[in-house]
Design an enzyme around this catalytic site. Structure first.
Site, PDB file in Angstrom:
ATOM      1  N   GLY A 229       0.709  -1.075   0.219  1.00 53.70           N
ATOM      2  CA  GLY A 229       0.221  -0.188  -0.481  1.00 53.70           C
ATOM      3  C   GLY A 229       0.545   1.077  -0.319  1.00 53.70           C
ATOM      4  O   GLY A 229       2.314   0.925   0.194  1.00 53.70           O
ATOM      5  N   ALA A 230       0.416   2.434  -0.081  1.00 51.64           N
ATOM      6  CA  ALA A 230       1.256   3.881   0.524  1.00 51.64           C
ATOM      7  C   ALA A 230       1.895   4.034   1.170  1.00 51.64           C
ATOM      8  O   ALA A 230       0.560   3.485   2.208  1.00 51.64           O
ATOM      9  CB  ALA A 230      -0.406   4.920  -0.254  1.00 51.64           C
TER      10      ALA A 230
ATOM     11  N   LYS B  21       7.680   0.099   1.082  1.00 53.38           N
ATOM     12  CA  LYS B  21       7.915  -0.499  -0.082  1.00 53.38           C
ATOM     13  C   LYS B  21       8.909  -0.504  -1.452  1.00 53.38           C
ATOM     14  O   LYS B  21       9.833  -1.876  -1.006  1.00 53.38           O
ATOM     15  CB  LYS B  21       6.644  -0.842  -0.958  1.00 53.38           C
ATOM     16  CG  LYS B  21       6.543   0.342  -1.927  1.00 53.38           C
ATOM     17  CD  LYS B  21       5.254  -0.204  -2.704  1.00 53.38           C
ATOM     18  CE  LYS B  21       4.180   0.552  -3.030  1.00 53.38           C
ATOM     19  NZ  LYS B  21       3.877   2.037  -1.770  1.00 53.38           N
TER      20      LYS B  21
ATOM     21  N   ALA C 124       8.845   9.027 -10.994  1.00 47.51           N
ATOM     22  CA  ALA C 124       8.008  10.019 -10.145  1.00 47.51           C
ATOM     23  C   ALA C 124       7.906  11.581 -10.896  1.00 47.51           C
ATOM     24  O   ALA C 124       9.304  11.482 -11.302  1.00 47.51           O
ATOM     25  CB  ALA C 124       8.209  10.245  -9.194  1.00 47.51           C
TER      26      ALA C 124
ATOM     27  N   HIS D  33      13.201  10.417  -1.136  1.00 54.40           N
ATOM     28  CA  HIS D  33      13.770   8.985  -1.938  1.00 54.40           C
ATOM     29  C   HIS D  33      15.109   9.443  -2.459  1.00 54.40           C
ATOM     30  O   HIS D  33      16.407   8.440  -2.634  1.00 54.40           O
ATOM     31  CB  HIS D  33      13.314   8.722  -3.067  1.00 54.40           C
ATOM     32  CG  HIS D  33      11.117   8.192  -2.530  1.00 54.40           C
ATOM     33  ND1 HIS D  33      11.557   6.389  -3.281  1.00 54.40           N
ATOM     34  CD2 HIS D  33       9.998   8.637  -2.473  1.00 54.40           C
ATOM     35  CE1 HIS D  33      10.459   6.489  -3.002  1.00 54.40           C
ATOM     36  NE2 HIS D  33       9.970   6.873  -2.081  1.00 54.40           N
TER      37      HIS D  33
ATOM     38  N   ASP E 266      11.144   2.101 -10.047  1.00 61.91           N
ATOM     39  CA  ASP E 266      10.745   2.415  -8.484  1.00 61.91           C
ATOM     40  C   ASP E 266       9.735   4.177  -9.446  1.00 61.91           C
ATOM     41  O   ASP E 266      10.032   4.789  -9.457  1.00 61.91           O
ATOM     42  CB  ASP E 266      11.230   2.721  -7.376  1.00 61.91           C
ATOM     43  CG  ASP E 266      10.361   3.782  -6.068  1.00 61.91           C
ATOM     44  OD1 ASP E 266       8.912   3.479  -6.376  1.00 61.91           O
ATOM     45  OD2 ASP E 266      10.957   3.672  -5.147  1.00 61.91           O
TER      46      ASP E 266
END
Length: 187
Positions: free
Chosen positions: A21-22, A26, A47, A61, A95
């Protein structure tokens, strides 16, 4: 749980799919796994900055990633970036599929999905089938909640669910991340 797969420069082909999930952790699990592989890493980021809050998420990130990792920031040509980066003895971390699919189905400049969104998915799946290195793929699990009321949102949830199933079928390892804890679904 020890996450590592290929290490010490072995040319083992592997594909690990990490879903959750958000804000489930992960990406952190994927990054830890990439470090444990002990291979050169190419990080493919999907992103795109859409607002100040999202820019902060992207920056977080970026700070976590080792500086020696190669970075590819892409819009929709994920299959091309994968083909460019994949090699024996190399790790590619993607990702994430969730944002990549949103670029296809909800482009910033248009209110309609890209005309080629389904073929872009097929190109990615074909590319993953040909991979020779260690691939780590991150995606969100969005199908565990209520059925969305809007047609566009249902299309997105359906498409991501189908994409996730196709990638999981190819992967030799699938990890579900819940509250930061990796749970092996397929080994």
């Amino acid at each position: 749980m020890k996450l590592a797969g290929p290490s010490n420069g072995h040319n083992d082909r592997s594909m690990t799919f990490i879903v959750g999930g958000a804000r489930s952790g992960k990406s952190c699990v994927a990054e830890k796994l990439a470090v444990e592989f002990n291979l050169p890493v190419t990080y493919i980021a999907t992103a795109q900055v859409r607002d100040a809050e999202f820019a902060k998420r992207i920056a977080a990130h970026q700070r976590r990633r080792p500086p020696k990792w190669k970075l590819l920031e892409i819009d929709v040509d994920l299959a091309g970036a994968l083909a460019k980066s994949d090699a024996p003895g190399h790790c590619v971390l993607i990702d994430c599929l969730t944002l990549w699919l949103s670029h296809l189905l909800c482009p910033i400049q248009d209110k309609r999905p890209r005309h080629d969104w389904a073929s872009q998915i097929d190109l990615l799946i074909s590319g993953l089938e040909r991979c020779v290195g260690s691939i780590i793929i991150v995606s969100s699990e969005v199908g565990m909640g209520v059925i969305p009321m809007g047609a566009a949102t249902r299309q997105y949830v359906d498409a991501l669910g189908q994409l996730n199933q196709r990638v999981a079928a190819l992967a030799n390892r699938v990890i579900l991340t819940v509250v930061g804890i990796p749970v092996e679904l397929k080994k």
